[in-house]
Design an enzyme around this catalytic site. Structure first.
Site, PDB file in Angstrom:
ATOM      1  N   ASN A   9      34.618  43.390  38.341  1.00  0.00           N
ATOM      2  CA  ASN A   9      34.038  41.953  37.965  1.00  0.00           C
ATOM      3  C   ASN A   9      33.544  42.042  36.612  1.00  0.00           C
ATOM      4  O   ASN A   9      32.459  42.546  36.215  1.00  0.00           O
ATOM      5  CB  ASN A   9      33.147  41.504  38.947  1.00  0.00           C
ATOM      6  CG  ASN A   9      32.327  40.482  38.422  1.00  0.00           C
ATOM      7  OD1 ASN A   9      32.924  39.635  37.850  1.00  0.00           O
ATOM      8  ND2 ASN A   9      31.310  40.085  39.301  1.00  0.00           N
ATOM      9  N   LYS A  11      32.600  39.614  34.788  1.00  0.00           N
ATOM     10  CA  LYS A  11      31.398  38.580  34.575  1.00  0.00           C
ATOM     11  C   LYS A  11      31.708  38.086  33.379  1.00  0.00           C
ATOM     12  O   LYS A  11      32.900  37.612  32.973  1.00  0.00           O
ATOM     13  CB  LYS A  11      30.185  39.428  34.520  1.00  0.00           C
ATOM     14  CG  LYS A  11      29.848  40.281  35.898  1.00  0.00           C
ATOM     15  CD  LYS A  11      28.437  40.612  36.112  1.00  0.00           C
ATOM     16  CE  LYS A  11      28.205  41.394  37.411  1.00  0.00           C
ATOM     17  NZ  LYS A  11      27.202  41.945  37.921  1.00  0.00           N
ATOM     18  N   HIS A  94      29.178  34.974  44.579  1.00  0.00           N
ATOM     19  CA  HIS A  94      28.429  36.453  43.995  1.00  0.00           C
ATOM     20  C   HIS A  94      26.886  36.202  43.763  1.00  0.00           C
ATOM     21  O   HIS A  94      26.556  34.975  43.603  1.00  0.00           O
ATOM     22  CB  HIS A  94      29.186  36.634  42.393  1.00  0.00           C
ATOM     23  CG  HIS A  94      28.584  38.001  41.792  1.00  0.00           C
ATOM     24  ND1 HIS A  94      27.136  37.975  41.279  1.00  0.00           N
ATOM     25  CD2 HIS A  94      29.059  39.242  41.878  1.00  0.00           C
ATOM     26  CE1 HIS A  94      27.022  39.376  41.086  1.00  0.00           C
ATOM     27  NE2 HIS A  94      28.117  39.947  41.104  1.00  0.00           N
ATOM     28  N   GLU A  96      24.753  36.415  41.541  1.00  0.00           N
ATOM     29  CA  GLU A  96      24.504  35.539  40.291  1.00  0.00           C
ATOM     30  C   GLU A  96      24.765  34.157  40.500  1.00  0.00           C
ATOM     31  O   GLU A  96      24.136  33.356  39.764  1.00  0.00           O
ATOM     32  CB  GLU A  96      25.092  36.339  39.033  1.00  0.00           C
ATOM     33  CG  GLU A  96      24.534  37.721  38.692  1.00  0.00           C
ATOM     34  CD  GLU A  96      25.437  38.618  38.106  1.00  0.00           C
ATOM     35  OE1 GLU A  96      26.674  38.387  37.698  1.00  0.00           O
ATOM     36  OE2 GLU A  96      25.271  40.016  38.086  1.00  0.00           O
ATOM     37  N   GLU A 166      26.757  43.697  48.348  1.00  0.00           N
ATOM     38  CA  GLU A 166      25.760  43.919  47.280  1.00  0.00           C
ATOM     39  C   GLU A 166      24.533  43.910  47.329  1.00  0.00           C
ATOM     40  O   GLU A 166      24.104  42.681  47.074  1.00  0.00           O
ATOM     41  CB  GLU A 166      26.605  43.255  46.086  1.00  0.00           C
ATOM     42  CG  GLU A 166      28.161  43.295  45.753  1.00  0.00           C
ATOM     43  CD  GLU A 166      28.279  42.580  44.111  1.00  0.00           C
ATOM     44  OE1 GLU A 166      28.964  43.876  43.644  1.00  0.00           O
ATOM     45  OE2 GLU A 166      27.921  41.885  43.796  1.00  0.00           O
ATOM     46  N   GLY A 172      23.476  45.916  38.450  1.00  0.00           N
ATOM     47  CA  GLY A 172      23.230  46.291  36.871  1.00  0.00           C
ATOM     48  C   GLY A 172      21.885  46.883  36.585  1.00  0.00           C
ATOM     49  O   GLY A 172      21.463  46.833  35.522  1.00  0.00           O
ATOM     50  N   SER A 212      25.889  49.208  41.062  1.00  0.00           N
ATOM     51  CA  SER A 212      25.687  50.310  39.972  1.00  0.00           C
ATOM     52  C   SER A 212      26.712  51.391  40.578  1.00  0.00           C
ATOM     53  O   SER A 212      26.261  52.366  40.547  1.00  0.00           O
ATOM     54  CB  SER A 212      24.276  50.637  39.872  1.00  0.00           C
ATOM     55  OG  SER A 212      23.412  49.894  39.423  1.00  0.00           O
TER      56      SER A 212
HETATM   57  O1  LIG Z   1      30.025  42.313  41.278  1.00  0.00           O
HETATM   58  C1  LIG Z   1      29.714  43.267  40.677  1.00  0.00           C
HETATM   59  C2  LIG Z   1      28.226  43.609  40.886  1.00  0.00           C
HETATM   60  O2  LIG Z   1      27.385  42.617  40.370  1.00  0.00           O
HETATM   61  C3  LIG Z   1      27.657  45.039  40.560  1.00  0.00           C
HETATM   62  O3  LIG Z   1      27.721  45.153  39.066  1.00  0.00           O
HETATM   63  P1  LIG Z   1      27.075  46.308  38.252  1.00  0.00           P
HETATM   64  O4  LIG Z   1      28.229  47.521  38.784  1.00  0.00           O
HETATM   65  O5  LIG Z   1      27.149  46.207  37.021  1.00  0.00           O
HETATM   66  O6  LIG Z   1      25.936  46.953  39.143  1.00  0.00           O
END
Ligand SMILES: O=C[C@H](O)COP(=O)(O)O
Length: 250
Positions: A9, A11, A94, A96, A166, A172, A212
């Site tokens: 992803n 983002k 998601h 977010e 998640e 993150g 993560s």
């Molecule tokens: O969509 C992915 C997640 O929000 C995980 O993000 P991350 O791997 O940067 O923790």
């Protein structure tokens, strides 16, 4: 037998040029027998990416869609438009989007239905906040979100859903859930699907862990019986790291 799926992803990262440079780096290398590799990119990059991955095993996904096919919804993109581009996957709900763009369990469900209407595979995100985990509410939160997301789906559709569990506190932050904890929750989510649709459908649903995930911990998650892959943010942005994630999932 469920095919593992690693979805990056991106983002709100990468220009078109950066996306194309990424694909030319990973082409032929981010391909592991038996692992589905997906890149979920910003809308602006999707046409170029769909073209660039032709002839490879990489697949392209969007990060959102609107639940209506068209209409006066300034700034939105519909399933019709994504399908028209040749996109195959779409991330829905998601954390977010739930936190910053007012997505609810109800809109998530409408978006899942819209994805199926247009032949897109939904990657549905669920997961608890830190305070919910600390209050012992993790499984309850996952139950409410899972049941809402699947509302109105046939068993045939349900079997095609990819769920991404998640925990929000792990996104993150570098604080990943332990593989055992992730398995505990993901095993529970599979039981929920069994309760809704029966064992055969639940055995087909792919459930990813996200939060993560890095090349150095992907294997631990993949060894768990109910974890079928990962939704990866930060570690999916660099070609070398993305390649290692796919290899690590094999
Ligand atoms: O969509 C992915 C997640 O929000 C995980 O993000 P991350 O791997 O940067 O923790």
């Amino acid at each position: 037998m469920r095919k593992p799926i690693i979805a990056g992803n991106w983002k709100m990262f990468k220009t078109v040029g950066e996306s194309l440079a990424f694909v030319s780096e990973v082409k032929g290398k981010a391909e592991a027998a038996g692992v589905e590799s997906v890149i979920c990119a910003p809308f602006t990059n999707l046409p170029a990416l769909v073209e660039a991955v032709k002839g490879t095993t990489l697949k392209v996904g969007a990060q959102n869609l609107h639940f209506e096919d068209n209409g006066a919804f300034t700034g939105e993109i519909s399933g019709v438009m994504l399908k028209d581009l040749g996109v195959e996957y779409v991330i829905i709900g998601h954390s977010e989007r739930r936190a910053y763009f007012a997505e609810t369990d109800e809109t998530v469900n409408k978006k899942v239905q819209a994805a199926f209407k247009h032949g897109l595979t939904p990657i549905v995100c669920i997961g608890e906040k830190l305070e919910e985990r600390e209050a012992g509410q993790t499984k309850n939160v996952c139950k409410v979100q899972t049941e809402a997301a699947f509302a109105g789906l046939s068993a045939e559709q349900a079997a095609q859903v990819v769920i991404a569990y998640e925990p929000i506190w792990a996104i993150g932050t570098g604080k990943s859930s332990t593989a055992a904890d992730a398995q505990d929750v993901i095993g529970y989510i599979r039981e929920l699907v069994t309760g809704l649709y029966g064992a055969e459908t639940a055995a087909a649903v792919r459930i990813q862990y996200g939060g993560s995930v890095k090349p150095n911990n992907i294997a631990e998650y993949m060894q768990q019986p109910d974890i079928d892959g990962a939704l990866v943010g930060g570690a999916s942005l660099e070609p070398a790291s993305y390649i290692d994630l796919i290899k690590g999932a094999e």
